[in-house]
Write a protein that holds these residues in place. Sequence first.
Motif, PDB file in Angstrom:
ATOM      1  N   GLN A   1      -3.861  11.571 -39.369  1.00 55.65           N
ATOM      2  CA  GLN A   1      -2.608  11.169 -39.994  1.00 55.65           C
ATOM      3  C   GLN A   1      -1.610  10.578 -39.005  1.00 55.65           C
ATOM      4  O   GLN A   1      -0.652   9.935 -39.422  1.00 55.65           O
ATOM      5  N   GLN A   2      -1.872  10.772 -37.730  1.00 55.58           N
ATOM      6  CA  GLN A   2      -1.069  10.059 -36.736  1.00 55.58           C
ATOM      7  C   GLN A   2      -1.397   8.569 -36.796  1.00 55.58           C
ATOM      8  O   GLN A   2      -0.520   7.722 -36.632  1.00 55.58           O
ATOM      9  N   GLY A   3      -2.675   8.255 -37.044  1.00 58.95           N
ATOM     10  CA  GLY A   3      -3.086   6.856 -37.146  1.00 58.95           C
ATOM     11  C   GLY A   3      -2.906   6.289 -38.536  1.00 58.95           C
ATOM     12  O   GLY A   3      -2.668   5.081 -38.696  1.00 58.95           O
ATOM     13  N   ASN A   4      -3.013   7.131 -39.556  1.00 63.90           N
ATOM     14  CA  ASN A   4      -2.851   6.715 -40.949  1.00 63.90           C
ATOM     15  C   ASN A   4      -2.238   7.873 -41.720  1.00 63.90           C
ATOM     16  O   ASN A   4      -2.922   8.841 -42.040  1.00 63.90           O
ATOM     17  N   PRO A   5      -0.939   7.803 -42.025  1.00 65.22           N
ATOM     18  CA  PRO A   5      -0.264   8.927 -42.682  1.00 65.22           C
ATOM     19  C   PRO A   5      -0.886   9.329 -44.019  1.00 65.22           C
ATOM     20  O   PRO A   5      -0.664  10.443 -44.494  1.00 65.22           O
ATOM     21  N   HIS A   6      -1.667   8.425 -44.622  1.00 69.40           N
ATOM     22  CA  HIS A   6      -2.270   8.726 -45.922  1.00 69.40           C
ATOM     23  C   HIS A   6      -3.745   9.115 -45.803  1.00 69.40           C
ATOM     24  O   HIS A   6      -4.437   9.231 -46.831  1.00 69.40           O
ATOM     25  N   ALA A   7      -4.219   9.324 -44.591  1.00 62.93           N
ATOM     26  CA  ALA A   7      -5.587   9.800 -44.410  1.00 62.93           C
ATOM     27  C   ALA A   7      -5.741  11.153 -45.102  1.00 62.93           C
ATOM     28  O   ALA A   7      -4.834  11.988 -45.088  1.00 62.93           O
ATOM     29  N   ARG A   8      -6.925  11.360 -45.713  1.00 62.59           N
ATOM     30  CA  ARG A   8      -7.173  12.577 -46.483  1.00 62.59           C
ATOM     31  C   ARG A   8      -8.201  13.448 -45.764  1.00 62.59           C
ATOM     32  O   ARG A   8      -9.243  12.948 -45.340  1.00 62.59           O
ATOM     33  N   ILE A   9      -7.874  14.725 -45.643  1.00 62.06           N
ATOM     34  CA  ILE A   9      -8.738  15.650 -44.906  1.00 62.06           C
ATOM     35  C   ILE A   9      -8.980  16.891 -45.745  1.00 62.06           C
ATOM     36  O   ILE A   9      -8.040  17.609 -46.109  1.00 62.06           O
ATOM     37  N   ALA A  10     -10.244  17.160 -46.037  1.00 64.40           N
ATOM     38  CA  ALA A  10     -10.632  18.374 -46.767  1.00 64.40           C
ATOM     39  C   ALA A  10     -11.355  19.298 -45.792  1.00 64.40           C
ATOM     40  O   ALA A  10     -12.450  18.986 -45.328  1.00 64.40           O
ATOM     41  N   TYR A  11     -10.733  20.406 -45.459  1.00 65.03           N
ATOM     42  CA  TYR A  11     -11.335  21.414 -44.585  1.00 65.03           C
ATOM     43  C   TYR A  11     -12.086  22.439 -45.435  1.00 65.03           C
ATOM     44  O   TYR A  11     -11.655  22.793 -46.539  1.00 65.03           O
ATOM     45  N   VAL A  12     -13.202  22.937 -44.887  1.00 62.96           N
ATOM     46  CA  VAL A  12     -13.977  23.978 -45.561  1.00 62.96           C
ATOM     47  C   VAL A  12     -14.385  25.026 -44.534  1.00 62.96           C
ATOM     48  O   VAL A  12     -14.913  24.680 -43.468  1.00 62.96           O
ATOM     49  N   ASP A  13     -14.142  26.292 -44.833  1.00 68.96           N
ATOM     50  CA  ASP A  13     -14.575  27.369 -43.941  1.00 68.96           C
ATOM     51  C   ASP A  13     -14.718  28.652 -44.747  1.00 68.96           C
ATOM     52  O   ASP A  13     -14.095  28.790 -45.806  1.00 68.96           O
ATOM     53  N   ASN A  14     -15.531  29.573 -44.237  1.00 73.44           N
ATOM     54  CA  ASN A  14     -15.672  30.866 -44.919  1.00 73.44           C
ATOM     55  C   ASN A  14     -15.157  32.015 -44.063  1.00 73.44           C
ATOM     56  O   ASN A  14     -15.376  33.178 -44.403  1.00 73.44           O
ATOM     57  N   GLU A  15     -14.486  31.709 -42.949  1.00 75.21           N
ATOM     58  CA  GLU A  15     -13.917  32.732 -42.072  1.00 75.21           C
ATOM     59  C   GLU A  15     -12.479  33.002 -42.522  1.00 75.21           C
ATOM     60  O   GLU A  15     -11.651  32.096 -42.538  1.00 75.21           O
ATOM     61  N   PRO A  16     -12.154  34.232 -42.943  1.00 76.04           N
ATOM     62  CA  PRO A  16     -10.835  34.494 -43.525  1.00 76.04           C
ATOM     63  C   PRO A  16      -9.655  34.124 -42.631  1.00 76.04           C
ATOM     64  O   PRO A  16      -8.637  33.636 -43.123  1.00 76.04           O
ATOM     65  N   VAL A  17      -9.773  34.373 -41.330  1.00 75.66           N
ATOM     66  CA  VAL A  17      -8.669  34.032 -40.423  1.00 75.66           C
ATOM     67  C   VAL A  17      -8.460  32.521 -40.391  1.00 75.66           C
ATOM     68  O   VAL A  17      -7.330  32.027 -40.441  1.00 75.66           O
ATOM     69  N   ALA A  18      -9.572  31.773 -40.326  1.00 77.20           N
ATOM     70  CA  ALA A  18      -9.473  30.317 -40.311  1.00 77.20           C
ATOM     71  C   ALA A  18      -8.820  29.802 -41.589  1.00 77.20           C
ATOM     72  O   ALA A  18      -7.946  28.917 -41.553  1.00 77.20           O
ATOM     73  N   VAL A  19      -9.217  30.363 -42.722  1.00 77.79           N
ATOM     74  CA  VAL A  19      -8.672  29.914 -43.998  1.00 77.79           C
ATOM     75  C   VAL A  19      -7.193  30.264 -44.115  1.00 77.79           C
ATOM     76  O   VAL A  19      -6.365  29.435 -44.524  1.00 77.79           O
ATOM     77  N   ALA A  20      -6.822  31.488 -43.748  1.00 80.52           N
ATOM     78  CA  ALA A  20      -5.425  31.920 -43.855  1.00 80.52           C
ATOM     79  C   ALA A  20      -4.508  31.063 -42.998  1.00 80.52           C
ATOM     80  O   ALA A  20      -3.443  30.625 -43.446  1.00 80.52           O
ATOM     81  N   HIS A  21      -4.912  30.804 -41.759  1.00 79.94           N
ATOM     82  CA  HIS A  21      -4.060  30.002 -40.886  1.00 79.94           C
ATOM     83  C   HIS A  21      -4.036  28.545 -41.312  1.00 79.94           C
ATOM     84  O   HIS A  21      -3.016  27.862 -41.158  1.00 79.94           O
ATOM     85  N   SER A  22      -5.149  28.054 -41.864  1.00 77.00           N
ATOM     86  CA  SER A  22      -5.159  26.676 -42.356  1.00 77.00           C
ATOM     87  C   SER A  22      -4.205  26.523 -43.540  1.00 77.00           C
ATOM     88  O   SER A  22      -3.502  25.511 -43.655  1.00 77.00           O
ATOM     89  N   LYS A  23      -4.176  27.513 -44.420  1.00 78.82           N
ATOM     90  CA  LYS A  23      -3.249  27.464 -45.547  1.00 78.82           C
ATOM     91  C   LYS A  23      -1.806  27.329 -45.060  1.00 78.82           C
ATOM     92  O   LYS A  23      -1.030  26.517 -45.593  1.00 78.82           O
ATOM     93  N   ASN A  24      -1.459  28.122 -44.064  1.00 73.14           N
ATOM     94  CA  ASN A  24      -0.095  28.057 -43.535  1.00 73.14           C
ATOM     95  C   ASN A  24       0.190  26.710 -42.893  1.00 73.14           C
ATOM     96  O   ASN A  24       1.261  26.124 -43.075  1.00 73.14           O
ATOM     97  N   LEU A  25      -0.774  26.210 -42.137  1.00 77.17           N
ATOM     98  CA  LEU A  25      -0.578  24.961 -41.413  1.00 77.17           C
ATOM     99  C   LEU A  25      -0.456  23.776 -42.357  1.00 77.17           C
ATOM    100  O   LEU A  25       0.323  22.841 -42.096  1.00 77.17           O
ATOM    101  N   LEU A  26      -1.196  23.797 -43.460  1.00 74.58           N
ATOM    102  CA  LEU A  26      -1.270  22.636 -44.348  1.00 74.58           C
ATOM    103  C   LEU A  26      -0.248  22.674 -45.477  1.00 74.58           C
ATOM    104  O   LEU A  26      -0.175  21.732 -46.268  1.00 74.58           O
ATOM    105  N   ARG A  27       0.519  23.742 -45.555  1.00 72.47           N
ATOM    106  CA  ARG A  27       1.508  23.851 -46.625  1.00 72.47           C
ATOM    107  C   ARG A  27       2.462  22.654 -46.591  1.00 72.47           C
ATOM    108  O   ARG A  27       3.039  22.328 -45.552  1.00 72.47           O
ATOM    109  N   GLY A  28       2.587  21.971 -47.725  1.00 73.41           N
ATOM    110  CA  GLY A  28       3.471  20.817 -47.790  1.00 73.41           C
ATOM    111  C   GLY A  28       2.815  19.511 -47.397  1.00 73.41           C
ATOM    112  O   GLY A  28       3.469  18.463 -47.420  1.00 73.41           O
ATOM    113  N   ASN A  29       1.519  19.542 -47.064  1.00 74.30           N
ATOM    114  CA  ASN A  29       0.796  18.312 -46.705  1.00 74.30           C
ATOM    115  C   ASN A  29      -0.059  17.910 -47.911  1.00 74.30           C
ATOM    116  O   ASN A  29      -1.092  18.522 -48.171  1.00 74.30           O
TER     117      ASN A  29
END
Length: 270
Positions: free
Chosen positions: A98-126
Amino acid sequence: MALDDAVNGNADLDDVDISRPSAARVYDFWLGGANNFAVDREIGQKIVDAVPEVPAAARANRSFLRRAVQWCLAHGIDQFLDLGSGIPTVGNVHEVAQQGNPHARIAYVDNEPVAVAHSKNLLRGNPYASITHADLRDVDAVLTADGVAGLLDFDRPIALLTLMVLQYFPDDEETTELVRRYHEKLPSGSVHLVSHVTADDPVVDGGTAARMSQAMATPTYARDHDAFEALLGGAPLVEPGVVFAQEWNPDQNNSEPENSCVYVAIARID
């Protein structure tokens, strides 16, 4: 607050197993992150004591991620499906893309609860990035999830990422079949960004690091050059093909380590 103190009372972390080290959290420890527990730091430090170059190899993988995502943008690919995305750290896919293209779309997938929880916080509002809690082995569940099917346009090329992920699957035939299933589901013109620990490096003992990881809930299995390339099922490779992470189109002002024990490649999905 340390992650060790954050589990109690956090519904997003109810499923965290802190009795065994997690590969994602050990990797976070090697990168200097704080999203790991004492059990992760203990095995992570033991591996570093045996193979001191491991943290530099982890950073080389992250550097490849950055250059590979930038390569995708330069070649008109602005959608990313990151499987086993791990715990967010500096230089995540959405930050680079998104630094190169603000409209770039990124779908993250993980099954590790810590990774998912922190990703939710980081991506809020994106609005152009999501995190899906799923097992990447369930291809249909991943590709039909709201955070994937509802975000990515499957009529346009998508960059599939499995960075330091396939090394957790010991069976070559099953892993190759898993990769094939994702390739056949993605639109023509897509690419596959992949990295994997190897014992081939003459300096960094990736084999020992992999063997010591057997204490983790998801142990690592090192593959040699031919076995790594075979996982891609004969898909054509972007130049320079299968190389060590620091050798894949390095920056002019190259500050990469000389050795990394990490193979990387970009495969074309036709």
